[in-house]
Design a protein around this motif. Structure first.
Motif, short mmCIF file in Angstrom:
data_model
loop_
_atom_site.label_atom_id
_atom_site.label_comp_id
_atom_site.label_asym_id
_atom_site.label_seq_id
_atom_site.Cartn_x
_atom_site.Cartn_y
_atom_site.Cartn_z
N MET A 8 1.05 -1.09 0.17
CA MET A 8 -0.08 0.08 0.04
C MET A 8 0.82 1.27 -0.05
O MET A 8 2.02 1.42 0.84
CB MET A 8 -1.04 -0.10 1.20
N VAL A 9 0.40 2.20 -0.65
CA VAL A 9 1.19 3.41 -0.93
C VAL A 9 1.46 4.15 0.59
O VAL A 9 2.72 4.74 0.91
CB VAL A 9 0.62 4.56 -1.84
N CYS A 10 0.43 4.23 1.24
CA CYS A 10 0.48 4.81 2.71
C CYS A 10 1.48 4.18 3.47
O CYS A 10 2.31 4.62 4.18
CB CYS A 10 -0.96 4.90 3.31
N ASP A 11 1.58 2.71 3.55
CA ASP A 11 2.43 2.05 4.25
C ASP A 11 3.86 2.41 3.65
O ASP A 11 4.93 2.17 4.61
CB ASP A 11 2.30 0.56 4.20
N ALA A 12 4.17 2.27 2.45
CA ALA A 12 5.41 2.49 1.87
C ALA A 12 6.04 3.97 2.18
O ALA A 12 6.94 4.22 2.49
CB ALA A 12 5.48 2.40 0.56
N PHE A 13 5.15 4.94 2.44
CA PHE A 13 5.51 6.21 2.58
C PHE A 13 5.82 6.41 4.10
O PHE A 13 6.77 6.82 4.46
CB PHE A 13 4.39 7.38 2.58
N ARG A 63 6.74 3.72 5.96
CA ARG A 63 8.20 3.51 6.43
C ARG A 63 9.30 4.34 5.87
O ARG A 63 10.37 4.72 6.37
CB ARG A 63 8.15 2.00 5.84
N HIS A 64 9.27 5.09 4.84
CA HIS A 64 10.26 5.67 4.29
C HIS A 64 10.22 7.10 5.13
O HIS A 64 11.41 7.43 5.37
CB HIS A 64 9.82 6.46 2.88
N HIS A 65 9.32 7.54 5.72
CA HIS A 65 9.33 8.67 6.65
C HIS A 65 10.17 7.92 7.98
O HIS A 65 11.01 8.94 8.57
CB HIS A 65 8.03 9.01 7.09
N LEU A 66 9.85 6.95 8.45
CA LEU A 66 10.47 6.22 9.55
C LEU A 66 12.15 6.37 9.49
O LEU A 66 12.89 6.67 10.23
CB LEU A 66 9.98 5.07 9.87
N PHE A 67 12.51 6.02 8.06
CA PHE A 67 13.84 5.73 7.69
C PHE A 67 14.35 7.09 7.88
O PHE A 67 15.68 7.40 8.35
CB PHE A 67 14.03 5.04 6.15
N GLY A 85 23.37 -0.30 8.70
CA GLY A 85 22.23 -1.04 8.95
C GLY A 85 21.73 -0.68 10.00
O GLY A 85 20.61 -1.30 10.61
N ARG A 86 22.13 0.28 11.02
CA ARG A 86 21.36 0.41 12.28
C ARG A 86 20.20 1.30 12.15
O ARG A 86 19.16 1.10 12.97
CB ARG A 86 22.42 1.59 12.98
N ASP A 87 20.19 2.26 11.00
CA ASP A 87 18.66 2.91 10.66
C ASP A 87 17.94 1.96 10.67
O ASP A 87 16.42 2.16 11.06
CB ASP A 87 18.98 3.79 9.82
N GLU A 88 18.11 0.64 9.92
CA GLU A 88 17.05 -0.15 9.34
C GLU A 88 16.72 -1.05 10.73
O GLU A 88 15.38 -1.47 10.83
CB GLU A 88 17.73 -1.39 8.42
N ARG A 89 17.58 -1.29 11.61
CA ARG A 89 17.20 -1.96 12.68
C ARG A 89 16.32 -1.03 13.80
O ARG A 89 15.41 -1.56 14.30
CB ARG A 89 18.30 -2.21 13.32
N VAL A 134 8.49 -0.67 13.64
CA VAL A 134 7.51 -1.30 12.88
C VAL A 134 6.81 -2.54 13.64
O VAL A 134 5.76 -2.79 13.91
CB VAL A 134 7.82 -1.78 11.56
N ASP A 135 8.06 -3.33 14.24
CA ASP A 135 7.31 -4.28 15.14
C ASP A 135 6.35 -3.94 16.49
O ASP A 135 5.47 -4.39 16.74
CB ASP A 135 8.70 -5.14 15.54
N ASP A 136 7.09 -2.69 16.92
CA ASP A 136 6.05 -2.33 18.23
C ASP A 136 5.01 -1.74 17.72
O ASP A 136 3.91 -1.95 18.41
CB ASP A 136 6.97 -1.01 18.75
N LEU A 137 4.72 -1.30 16.48
CA LEU A 137 3.25 -0.60 15.93
C LEU A 137 2.54 -1.80 15.70
O LEU A 137 1.24 -1.72 15.61
CB LEU A 137 3.66 0.41 14.88
N ALA A 138 3.06 -2.90 15.29
CA ALA A 138 2.37 -4.03 14.76
C ALA A 138 1.65 -4.99 15.65
O ALA A 138 1.14 -5.90 15.48
CB ALA A 138 3.18 -5.00 13.64
#
Length: 56
Positions: free
Chosen positions: A1-6, A8-12, A31-35, A41-45
């Motif tokens: 979904m576009v909103c989810d991609a946005f 995640r991009h914003h979180l990065f 890779g620290r930013d990815e972690r 994301v894990d906490d939100l899910a």
């Protein structure tokens, strides 16, 4: 979904901004930013905790 991609991009972007501020030009491991983003994301899910039946 576009909103989810946005989102995640914003979180990065926010994770990278935070690392740049916190480390102030010092190197950091790749890779620290990815972690950081994956932890958010894990906490939100995760479903919210339900209060126990005993009311404690």
């Amino acid at each position: 979904m576009v909103c989810d991609a946005f989102a995640r991009h914003h979180l990065f972007a926010e994770a990278r901004r935070h690392l740049a501020y916190a480390l102030r030009g010092r190197p950091y491991e790749p890779g620290r930013d990815e972690r950081i983003v994956q932890a958010v994301v894990d906490d939100l899910a995760r479903p919210p905790a339900r209060p126990d039946a005993a009311g404690g």
